[in-house]
Design an enzyme around this catalytic site. Sequence first.
Site, short mmCIF file in Angstrom:
data_model
loop_
_atom_site.label_atom_id
_atom_site.label_comp_id
_atom_site.label_asym_id
_atom_site.label_seq_id
_atom_site.Cartn_x
_atom_site.Cartn_y
_atom_site.Cartn_z
N LYS A 34 17.44 -46.79 26.58
CA LYS A 34 16.83 -46.16 25.41
C LYS A 34 16.33 -47.17 24.35
CE LYS A 34 18.55 -41.84 26.87
NZ LYS A 34 19.75 -41.17 27.26
N ASP A 62 29.37 -46.93 28.15
CA ASP A 62 27.97 -46.57 28.36
C ASP A 62 27.36 -46.32 26.98
OD1 ASP A 62 25.53 -45.51 28.93
OD2 ASP A 62 26.24 -44.07 30.42
N TYR A 80 27.68 -38.35 30.50
CA TYR A 80 26.47 -38.46 31.33
C TYR A 80 26.14 -39.93 31.52
CZ TYR A 80 21.72 -37.88 33.07
OH TYR A 80 20.58 -37.94 33.84
C1 LIG Z 1 20.10 -41.23 28.92
C2 LIG Z 1 21.43 -41.71 29.38
C3 LIG Z 1 21.61 -42.31 30.64
C4 LIG Z 1 20.50 -42.36 31.66
O1 LIG Z 1 19.44 -43.15 31.25
P1 LIG Z 1 18.02 -42.93 31.98
O2 LIG Z 1 17.15 -43.97 31.35
O3 LIG Z 1 17.60 -41.53 31.66
O4 LIG Z 1 18.22 -43.15 33.41
C5 LIG Z 1 22.83 -42.85 30.95
N1 LIG Z 1 23.86 -42.79 30.08
C6 LIG Z 1 23.73 -42.21 28.87
C7 LIG Z 1 24.90 -42.19 27.94
C8 LIG Z 1 22.53 -41.63 28.50
O5 LIG Z 1 22.42 -41.02 27.32
#
Ligand SMILES: *Cc1c(COP(=O)(O)O)cnc(C)c1O
Length: 448
Positions: free
Chosen positions: A264, A235, A143
């Site tokens: 985050k 990521d 994701y």
């Molecule tokens: C939460 C998340 C995102 C997206 O971040 P948002 O602040 O919700 O846009 C992208 N990559 C990973 C791995 C995530 O866990």
Amino acid sequence: MNDDNSRDLYDRALSVMPGGVNSAVRAAIEPYPFFVQKGDGGHVIDADGNRYVDWVMGLGPLLLGHDLPEEVRAGIQRNASEGPMYGAPTEIEVDLAEFVVRHVPSVEKIRFVNSGTEATTSAVRLARGHTGRNKIVVMQGGYHGAQESTLVEGDADERGPSSAGIPVSFSDHTIPVPFNDEDAVREVFEEHGDDIAAVLTEPILGNNGIVHPVPGYHEFLREITDEYGSLLIFDEVITGFRVGGLGCAQSELDVTPDLTTFGKIIGGGFPVGAIGGKAEIMEGLTPAGDVFQAGTFSGHPVTMAAGLETLKFAAENDVYEHVDGLGDRLRSGLSDIVADQAPSYTVAGTASMFKVIFTRENPGTGALEGESEFGCVQDPDSPRYEYAPKNAADVSAAETDRWRRVFWGQMKERGIFLSQNQFECQFVSYAHTEADVEETLEAYKEAL
Ligand SMILES: *Cc1c(COP(=O)(O)O)cnc(C)c1O
């Protein structure tokens, strides 16, 4: 458990917000989610006054729990009260950038944005600009936020957008492969290698039940991207400053990506994202280079203060020792319970991440002899190795309906707030206690 106020709030929300929520996963709870009134350490209290042990922690950002330490609170308040933001640079942006550059070896320069989604969007654009190529390779079940280039489903041969509203031309350029499958990546590079700008992957799939890399997988990605002149993008929006402490998951894996996306934790609970990496590549962003990137709120002083003070607090206190220790206790306790009551299930996670995946295949032996201590890592020597989910398809094949529709509510009844479905990870914070862990294990024992 009375939930009249949450029901009434959801009723109001449904009239004015699509699905009654501002982010889709929050509505996964049926018949309606509980609304939070406030946090308290490692707990949340809902709109009807019910208290829960909170293992969701904002779905990742809250490393320290709900009661922020005095230094963090002071930094936030100072920067909020002096005027929220300016459209001109401030010192605190430089402070946080220096902190990250000092602690994450692969990051020589960093650009702050406002969400993980924005970070991955900009990282993909930067990779394309840097290489002059269009294609990116992503992992099925990975994701990277709500963005056009990564909302893709299918495989290398047959794929399309995973959401309505996205032109097929985006998925023409984005190739999903199964996680942990070197052959699939090799085949894609053999066919498209000269067109591939980057491989974009989470170091550990954190939005898909938690899937760990098998030994050597990321080293392989590093080698093949180097061989073809493509970039490797990690990521680390979830794993950053959670796995591997302040060095992030890449330091624990000992693999150096070209670019890293953050979000985050790096914003200490406020909206944030960031892209970091080699100076030579990062200099491609405007105004240094020609890959356009901008944002009214980027580097927001309140967010920067929350992020910096959170990370400084983690550097100066026993934060990682505490959260990883409780994580170990949870995973080993869960492994015992699972071995006893549901031997086909898998306990996954590392550091302060944990999840029980309701896998169906049953090794048939109960507690497995020689099982690695926490039954959760991809250890080829563990007898459970072949049953541990290796990719998104393995997690999707689990009892996902039982997880969400039966099990989640059973845990809620017992005062335990878990993430809203089988796929989202759960997190330990600095505010959690041994008592929270014991209470949670008791609840699992009853609800599993
Ligand atoms: C939460 C998340 C995102 C997206 O971040 P948002 O602040 O919700 O846009 C992208 N990559 C990973 C791995 C995530 O866990």
